[in-house]
Design an enzyme around this catalytic site. Structure first.
Site, PDB file in Angstrom:
ATOM      1  N   HIS A  53       8.464  -5.201 -20.024  1.00  0.00           N
ATOM      2  CA  HIS A  53       7.172  -4.859 -18.899  1.00  0.00           C
ATOM      3  C   HIS A  53       6.060  -5.502 -19.222  1.00  0.00           C
ATOM      4  O   HIS A  53       5.278  -6.085 -18.542  1.00  0.00           O
ATOM      5  CB  HIS A  53       6.841  -3.142 -19.068  1.00  0.00           C
ATOM      6  CG  HIS A  53       5.648  -2.718 -18.757  1.00  0.00           C
ATOM      7  ND1 HIS A  53       5.398  -3.047 -17.174  1.00  0.00           N
ATOM      8  CD2 HIS A  53       4.900  -2.302 -19.184  1.00  0.00           C
ATOM      9  CE1 HIS A  53       4.260  -2.335 -17.004  1.00  0.00           C
ATOM     10  NE2 HIS A  53       3.734  -1.760 -18.237  1.00  0.00           N
ATOM     11  N   GLU A  81      -1.870   2.536 -26.487  1.00  0.00           N
ATOM     12  CA  GLU A  81      -1.421   4.086 -26.102  1.00  0.00           C
ATOM     13  C   GLU A  81      -0.145   4.488 -26.310  1.00  0.00           C
ATOM     14  O   GLU A  81       0.003   5.659 -26.628  1.00  0.00           O
ATOM     15  CB  GLU A  81      -1.468   3.823 -24.553  1.00  0.00           C
ATOM     16  CG  GLU A  81      -1.580   5.273 -23.817  1.00  0.00           C
ATOM     17  CD  GLU A  81      -1.703   5.232 -22.428  1.00  0.00           C
ATOM     18  OE1 GLU A  81      -1.584   4.216 -21.735  1.00  0.00           O
ATOM     19  OE2 GLU A  81      -1.958   6.153 -21.866  1.00  0.00           O
ATOM     20  N   ASP A  82       0.954   3.633 -26.385  1.00  0.00           N
ATOM     21  CA  ASP A  82       2.083   3.790 -26.748  1.00  0.00           C
ATOM     22  C   ASP A  82       2.880   3.421 -28.062  1.00  0.00           C
ATOM     23  O   ASP A  82       4.028   4.134 -28.279  1.00  0.00           O
ATOM     24  CB  ASP A  82       3.335   3.001 -25.583  1.00  0.00           C
ATOM     25  CG  ASP A  82       2.973   3.823 -24.358  1.00  0.00           C
ATOM     26  OD1 ASP A  82       2.094   4.781 -24.088  1.00  0.00           O
ATOM     27  OD2 ASP A  82       3.244   3.198 -23.199  1.00  0.00           O
ATOM     28  N   ASP A 264       7.451 -10.225  17.607  1.00  0.00           N
ATOM     29  CA  ASP A 264       6.492  -9.424  16.778  1.00  0.00           C
ATOM     30  C   ASP A 264       6.638  -9.234  15.160  1.00  0.00           C
ATOM     31  O   ASP A 264       5.500  -8.682  14.588  1.00  0.00           O
ATOM     32  CB  ASP A 264       6.989  -7.953  17.251  1.00  0.00           C
ATOM     33  CG  ASP A 264       6.169  -7.716  18.759  1.00  0.00           C
ATOM     34  OD1 ASP A 264       5.302  -8.196  19.029  1.00  0.00           O
ATOM     35  OD2 ASP A 264       6.793  -6.822  19.128  1.00  0.00           O
TER      36      ASP A 264
HETATM   37 MN    MN Z   1       1.988  -0.711 -18.679  1.00  0.00          MN
END
Ligand code: MN
Length: 728
Positions: A53, A81-82, A264
Site C-alpha cells: 500500500h 498511525e498503524d 456518445d
Molecule cells: Mn494509507
C-alpha cells in the site's frame, strides 16, 4: 494511469529518475526500508503484505512528479498511525519537513467524515487548513485515497459505500480543483462502481462489447481529421478515447436517457505544437464541419479556475454524427493531466509552487477561514467554490475577472476590491444600468457605481453568489453589529453606574471591570461591553460584581424611593392625557400613560411589548415591530391587554381593499363593515389604470378578532381581490 502490477522500490526510483535525474535516492531507499520494517507482519484486507500500500501511494506521487519529501511521506504515511514508529523517530531519521508532512497526513486520516452536518463542516475546515499549511499533505492524502479506492473490493459493502460517497463528495472535487484530471476521473469511476454498480457494469459491458467497432470508428475519424489538418499545413496528433464512465453516467442522468451511439462515448483530442496552431486547427475543423452552436469554449484565452487550458468544440462530423473535440498544445495536455503538480518547477531541488493559481486558491480559503467563525458557513463557502462553474467578465479597462456561475454585479464589485463591494450602489452592464441582482454572463463588461455613504446590508447575502463576497459582507455586518453593541453596552453600563456616583470612565481606570470580566469568563473589556450591548449580560449580574456590598445595599433603599417618585411623576402627570388608559396593564402599575406606536398600531389580541419613554409614559408596540427593537432593551417593561375592560376599547385601524373597479363597490364595502357593528371614521377610493380600485377605510375596532371578522367579510365579496390591515 492504473498500474497493472504493484509498485516496487525499483519502479518508484526509476520514475523519480526520469524527471529528476539528480535526485538523492538514498532517502527513498531508507524510507522504504523503514516502512517495510515497521509494517512487517501486517496484512491488508486483501491478505497481501501491508507494504504494497505505501509503495503504491509513493508510486502515484512519483507519477505526479512530486518532490522527494512528498514521495518519502507516501512511503511513511501509515507508520505513525498503524505501527510502533513515532513522529520523533521520523524526525530524527528523515528531518523536520518530512515529519511535519507525515504528521499532517496522520491527522487528516483521523478525521472521520460522514457524520452530522456540523461535524462534517468542521472536518472539511481542518482539511482545508491542512491544505493551506502544505498542499503536499493533501496530495499524499489523495494518492492514499486513490489506492484505497482501487482496493475497495476487499471491504464490506456498507464500508465500501461510505468511503465511495466520501470520495465523491470531497476528494474527487479537490482533485478537480487542483487540476489533476486523471486522478479526478479515476476516483469518480471507482465511486460509480461502488455507489451504482448496476449502471457501472452495464456501461462497462457496453463499452467492452463495442470495442472493435469503437476502435474502427476512432481510427476512421482520426484519419479524416488528420488529412483535413494536413491540407492546411497543421501538424497535429489526433487521439480518440472513451470518455470516463462517470461523465457518461452524468450525461445519461441529465438527459434521463440511455446511451446507444458509440460517438456518445468518445471524445477526440487534437494536440499541436503551439497556441497559434490551436486556433488554426480550430479554424480548419470549423471550416470543414459545421459546429454545434453554443458548444465552443475558449479555455485558452480564459483558462478554467484549476489552470486547465484547451479549445472545446462539438461539430457535425464526417458521417453526420456529433463529435466532441478538444484542441490543445502538448504543454496544456500535461497540465490537464497533472494539474497543480505540472505547474511546479524545480528550484534548488525543491518545487517552487508560489506562482500557482491553485495555491492562491488555497490561500484565499485560508483568508476566508479567518473571516468566518461558524463552521457551517465555512462549509457552504468552500462547497460553492469547489463545485461552481465559472463566469468570466471584463472590467471597463479590459481586465478579466473570474466569478462563480450565477454571479451578480455585487460579486464583481467584491472581486475588484472589498471597498468597491462595500460602497457599491449600482452597476452598468455593457453601458446599461442593471439591478444589483442581475446575473452576469461570460463576456459582459461591468462597471461599478459606488457611493461613499453606502454600506453593505444583510439582504446582499441573498444577492451574491461568490464565497468571497459572502465572507466579506458577513464580516462587515458582524463588525458593525459588534461596534453598535459596544457603544450601546458602554451607555447602558454608564447609566447603571450613575446612581452610585460613578461613571464608566472612572470605572475603566480601576481593575474592577477586568475582575468582573474574569469572573464572567469574558475575554477583555471590549467583549464585556459587547455582551452587555447584546443583552447577554444584564446589569443585575454585572453591577453586584462592580459595586461594594454596602454601597449596593444603601442604594437599593434609596432607589426604591427614587423609583417610586420617578414613576409617579411620569405616570400620574400624564394619566389624564392617556389615549386608552385602561386598555393596557403595565407590569403591576396603575395610571400609566399609554401611547401606541404609530409604526405598528397594535390592537387588542396582538402580542405586545412596552418601553418606558422618559416623561411620556409607556409606548406600546407589537412584539414583532422592527421599530420597537431599536429601543433600549433596558427600558422595556411587560405590558398586557387589560381584558377586564374589553368593551370600552376602541382603536383606529386602517384597512386597504384592492378590488375590481365596479359601480357600487364602495357602498357595498361600507355596508359590509357596518354590518359587523363597526364605525367607519373615514373612507376613500381611487382607481388604477388597469381597471382596479383601491379603497381605504379608517375603522374603529375593539380587538383583533373583530378586525379579522371585517377582513373576511370583505374578502368574501365578489370583485374583492385582497384585503389588508395597514400599519402607520
Ligand atoms: Mn494509507
Amino acid at each position: 494511469m492504473a498500474k497493472p502490477q504493484h509498485a516496487t522500490l525499483e519502479s518508484i526510483c526509476n520514475t523519480i529518475a526520469s524527471y529528476y535525474p539528480e535526485a538523492k535516492l538514498d532517502l527513498v531507499k531508507k524510507a522504504y526500508a523503514f516502512a517495510d520494517e515497521a509494517h512487517r507482519g501486517q496484512l491488508r484486507s486483501s491478505g497481501e503484505p501491508y507494504m504494497i500500500h505505501p509503495a503504491d501511494v509513493a508510486q502515484t506521487l512519483a507519477d505526479l512528479r512530486l518532490d522527494l519529501s512528498s514521495i518519502v511521506t507516501g512511503l511513511l504515511h501509515d507508520t505513525v498511525e498503524d505501527t510502533h514508529a513515532t513522529l520523533e523517530q521520523i524526525e530524527k531519521e528523515f528531518g523536520k519537513d518530512i515529519a511535519e508532512l507525515v504528521d499532517g497526513v496522520t491527522k487528516l486520516s483521523q478525521i472521520a467524515f460522514k457524520t452530522s452536518e456540523e461535524k462534517q463542516a468542521e472536518n472539511f475546515r481542518k482539511m482545508i487548513l491542512a491544505m493551506a499549511k502544505d498542499i503536499r499533505v493533501i496530495l499524499v492524502k489523495l494518492s492514499d485515497r486513490l489506492n484505497n479506492m482501487r482496493t475497495l473490493e476487499h471491504l464490506a459493502p456498507a464500508k465500501q459505500q461510505a468511503i465511495a460517497q466520501e470520495t465523491l463528495d470531497i476528494y474527487a472535487p479537490i482533485a478537480n480543483r487542483l487540476g489533476i484530471g486523471w486522478l479526478k476521473m479515476e476516483l469518480e469511476d471507482l465511486c460509480l462502481r461502488y455507489l451504482h454498480p448496476d449502471i457501472y457494469y452495464k456501461l462497462r459491458t457496453q463499452v467492452a462489447k463495442t470495442k472493435k467497432e469503437r476502435e474502427k470508428y476512432i481510427d476512421d475519424v482520426s484519419q479524416i481529421l488528420l488529412e483535413e489538418l494536413e491540407k492546411y499545413d497543421v501538424r497535429a496528433q489526433v487521439v480518440g478515447r472513451a470518455k470516463h464512465f462517470y461523465s457518461i453516467y452524468k450525461k445519461m442522468d441529465r438527459r434521463s436517457s440511455d446511451f446507444d451511439q458509440i460517438f456518445d462515448l468518445i471524445a477526440f483530442r487534437i494536440i499541436v505544437d503551439n497556441i497559434t496552431e490551436c486556433y488554426k486547427a480550430l479554424g480548419v475543423i470549423h471550416a470543414v464541419y459545421k459546429p454545434v452552436p453554443g458548444r465552443f469554449k475558449d479555455y485558452i484565452a480564459i483558462p478554467k479556475a484549476n489552470g486547465y487550458q484547451s479549445l472545446h468544440t462539438t461539430v457535425i462530423g464526417p458521417n453526420g454524427e456529433r463529435i466532441e473535440i478538444q484542441i490543445r498544445t502538448q504543454e496544456m495536455n500535461q497540465v490537464a493531466q497533472g494539474g497543480i503538480a505540472a505547474h511546479w518547477k524545480y528550484k534548488e531541488g525543491r518545487f517552487d509552487s508560489r506562482a500557482n493559481e491553485n495555491v492562491a486558491w488555497v490561500n484565499r480559503l485560508l483568508e476566508w477561514h479567518k473571516d468566518l467563525s461558524d463552521p457551517n458557513e465555512f462549509l457552504e463557502t468552500v462547497k460553492i467554490d469547489l463545485f461552481a462553474e465559472d463566469v468570466f467578465v471584463f472590467t471597463p479597462t479590459g481586465e478579466v475577472k473570474q466569478l462563480s456561475h450565477g454571479a451578480t454585479p455585487l460579486d464583481f464589485a467584491y472581486a475588484v476590491h472589498t471597498d468597491v463591494g462595500n460602497k457599491c450602489v449600482g452597476a452598468k452592464l455593457n453601458g446599461k444600468i442593471v439591478p444589483l441582482k442581475h446575473r452576469l454572463k461570460s463576456g459582459d463588461t461591468v462597471e461599478i457605481i459606488t457611493s461613499p455613504t453606502q454600506t453593505p446590508s444583510k439582504d446582499w447575502l441573498k444577492i451574491v453568489k461568490s464565497s468571497r463576497a459572502k465572507a466579506k459582507i458577513r464580516a462587515y455586518i458582524k463588525t458593525q453589529e459588534r461596534e453598535r453593541a459596544d457603544t450601546l453596552g458602554r451607555e447602558i453600563l454608564d447609566k447603571a453606574l450613575r446612581p452610585y456616583s460613578l461613571t464608566l470612565a472612572k470605572m475603566e481606570k480601576g481593575s474592577e471591570l477586568l475582575k468582573a470580566a474574569n469572573t464572567l469568563r469574558v475575554k477583555g473589556l471590549e467583549e464585556l461591553f459587547i455582551l452587555v450591548g447584546y443583552g447577554r449580560i444584564t446589569m443585575d449580574t454585572l453591577i453586584p460584581l462592580l459595586i461594594p456590598k454596602e454601597a449596593l445595599e444603601r442604594k437599593i433603599e434609596s432607589a426604591k424611593a427614587e423609583d417610586e417618585s420617578f414613576l409617579k411623576r411620569v405616570f400620574k402627570a400624564a394619566a389624564k392625557r392617556s389615549e386608552s388608559k385602561n386598555a393596557i396593564k403595565v407590569a403591576e402599575l396603575e395610571d400609566v400613560l399609554i401611547r401606541f406606536g404609530r409604526c405598528c398600531n397594535p390592537l387588542p389580541g396582538d402580542s405586545i411589548i412596552g418601553f418606558i419613554t422618559r416623561g411620556r409614559g409607556v409606548t406600546v408596540h407589537t412584539a414583532t415591530c422592527t421599530k420597537a427593537l431599536d429601543n433600549d432593551p433596558e427600558r422595556r417593561v411587560d405590558v398586557r391587554w387589560n381584558v377586564a375592560d374589553k368593551g370600552s376599547i376602541k382603536r383606529h385601524v386602517k384597512i386597504k381593499v384592492l378590488s375590481l373597479d365596479q359601480p357600487g363597490l364602495l357602498a357595498l364595502m361600507s355596508q359590509t363593515i357596518s354590518s359587523c357593528g363597526v364605525n367607519i371614521a373615514s373612507a376613500n377610493i381611487r382607481t388604477t389604470k388597469d381597471k382596479k380600485a383601491i379603497a381605504q377605510f379608517d375603522v374603529e375596532v375593539g380587538d383583533l378578532t373583530q378586525l379579522q371578522k371585517i377582513v373576511s367579510a370583505l374578502e368574501s365579496k365578489k370583485g374583492v381581490i385582497t384585503v389588508e390591515r395597514i400599519r402607520s
